[in-house]
Design an enzyme around this catalytic site. Sequence first.
Site, mmCIF file in Angstrom:
data_model
loop_
_atom_site.group_PDB
_atom_site.id
_atom_site.type_symbol
_atom_site.label_atom_id
_atom_site.label_comp_id
_atom_site.label_asym_id
_atom_site.label_seq_id
_atom_site.Cartn_x
_atom_site.Cartn_y
_atom_site.Cartn_z
ATOM 1 C CB SER A 114 -1.022 0.196 0.939
ATOM 2 O OG SER A 114 0.168 -0.359 2.265
ATOM 3 C CG HIS A 127 -4.843 -1.191 -1.405
ATOM 4 N ND1 HIS A 127 -4.624 -0.242 -1.722
ATOM 5 C CD2 HIS A 127 -3.964 -0.743 -0.410
ATOM 6 C CE1 HIS A 127 -4.681 0.999 -0.766
ATOM 7 N NE2 HIS A 127 -3.890 0.031 0.137
ATOM 8 C CE LYS A 171 -7.142 -0.196 1.673
ATOM 9 N NZ LYS A 171 -6.456 -1.228 2.666
HETATM 10 C C1 LIG Z 1 -6.385 -1.608 4.100
HETATM 11 C C2 LIG Z 1 -6.146 -2.840 4.066
HETATM 12 C C3 LIG Z 1 -6.664 -3.555 4.717
HETATM 13 C C4 LIG Z 1 -7.384 -3.354 5.816
HETATM 14 O O1 LIG Z 1 -9.306 -3.351 5.564
HETATM 15 P P1 LIG Z 1 -9.852 -2.583 6.541
HETATM 16 O O2 LIG Z 1 -11.317 -3.471 5.279
HETATM 17 O O3 LIG Z 1 -10.012 -1.142 6.018
HETATM 18 O O4 LIG Z 1 -10.781 -3.012 7.238
HETATM 19 C C5 LIG Z 1 -6.342 -5.031 5.331
HETATM 20 N N1 LIG Z 1 -5.117 -5.553 4.594
HETATM 21 C C6 LIG Z 1 -4.381 -4.810 3.264
HETATM 22 C C7 LIG Z 1 -2.960 -5.311 2.801
HETATM 23 C C8 LIG Z 1 -4.481 -3.409 3.519
HETATM 24 O O5 LIG Z 1 -3.827 -2.755 2.462
#
Ligand SMILES: *Cc1c(COP(=O)(O)O)cnc(C)c1O
Length: 396
Positions: A186, A214, A245
């Site tokens: 990320s 992502h 996301k």
């Molecule tokens: C954003 C993210 C999460 C968390 O996801 P949420 O649904 O916001 O709790 C988990 N793993 C990775 C790799 C992320 O980038």
Amino acid sequence: MTNIDKLQFIADERARLEREGLLVRVRTIESPQGAWITVDGRHVLNLCSNNYLGFANDARLRQAAQQAIDRFGVGPAAVRSIAGTTTLHTELEAKLARFKRVEATISFQSGFNSNIATIPALVGKDDVIFSDELNHASIIDGCRLSGAPIIRYEHCNPASLEDKLKEHYPGGSARRALIITDGVFSMDGDIAPLPALVELAEKYNAMIMVDDAHGEGVLGESGRGAVDHFHMHGRVDVEIGTLSKAFGVVGGFVAGKRIIIEHLRQKGRPFLFSSALTPADVAACSAAVEILESSGALVEKLWSNARYFKKKMQDAGFDTGKSETPITPIMLGDVKVAQEFSRRLFENNVFAMAIGFPTVPIGKARIRVMISATHSEHDLDYGIEKFVAVSKELGG
Ligand SMILES: *Cc1c(COP(=O)(O)O)cnc(C)c1O
């Protein structure tokens, strides 16, 4: 002694964060998500959000959520294993399984919870975890919660992983091993070398898990994710997804072999002890999956925007790091420079966050630009123009 004294450590820690420029300050948004949003009273170009495809304020998702509220109300009423589950939840899980080309999926309240549920259900203290050194915080917490020893291998480096496997899991000495990686990282926007990691998992008989938070909605056919991108279907045991996301709503899910998904319905603690997603969330996510299944247009727009922005920023002399995805770090080095850069961008109506240590290594501070399908070329040109102007102001 007063109560103040026993909480003094919090004040001390806060002072330290402030001194080191690490204090988290949250800006307040006064509009729906989109290419332009109102932040702290200012109309700004949004280069911060994970709303890759614009689903967070898509009319079709809003309508699906409203209809679900009319039909099922607002709350799930209890945990699913006790109070039952709605047809909306089981429909979403079936749709996600078809979309992801896996045997089954299970939804959770967040991507974070999906990691917390899955890792301790697969490994325990007699096992061993091999984890990319830059894996997401929720993976790290899931690993810690499992009680298994955690062996970190060098970022995206299969040779380093193999060295660690040889050293810590020779001939399958521990009871079980689990290899875990983000699909897309990320902060840098680089992609895990899945084919090489999968081969090692097969060679050493280790389970392999990919957190594709992502990658979903971004990589692969119509946003099916990193596993689809590399044609690794059936060879990755389990995938973690988020619905917050690219899917634009909130929630998480786990996708993979049916035997693992059914195991999570028995053992996943956030499934057994925390209430489910709301009907509105689930219905909106279902609509997002349907849109992606029917057309790849939004994913294509996302990628053409990302390529356009990256090329123009590179032509203007900016370093976009190792990015291979719409996550575009603008590498600035010093954290104070990055923070000042971000502040001046905001004065120029561009909302883009500075990221520094400890989220990224010292000396690798950056502005992290998130490109979205909602941006027009004109929006991106505006952003680039302001980056160039601020860079000049700061003597860059
Ligand atoms: C954003 C993210 C999460 C968390 O996801 P949420 O649904 O916001 O709790 C988990 N793993 C990775 C790799 C992320 O980038």
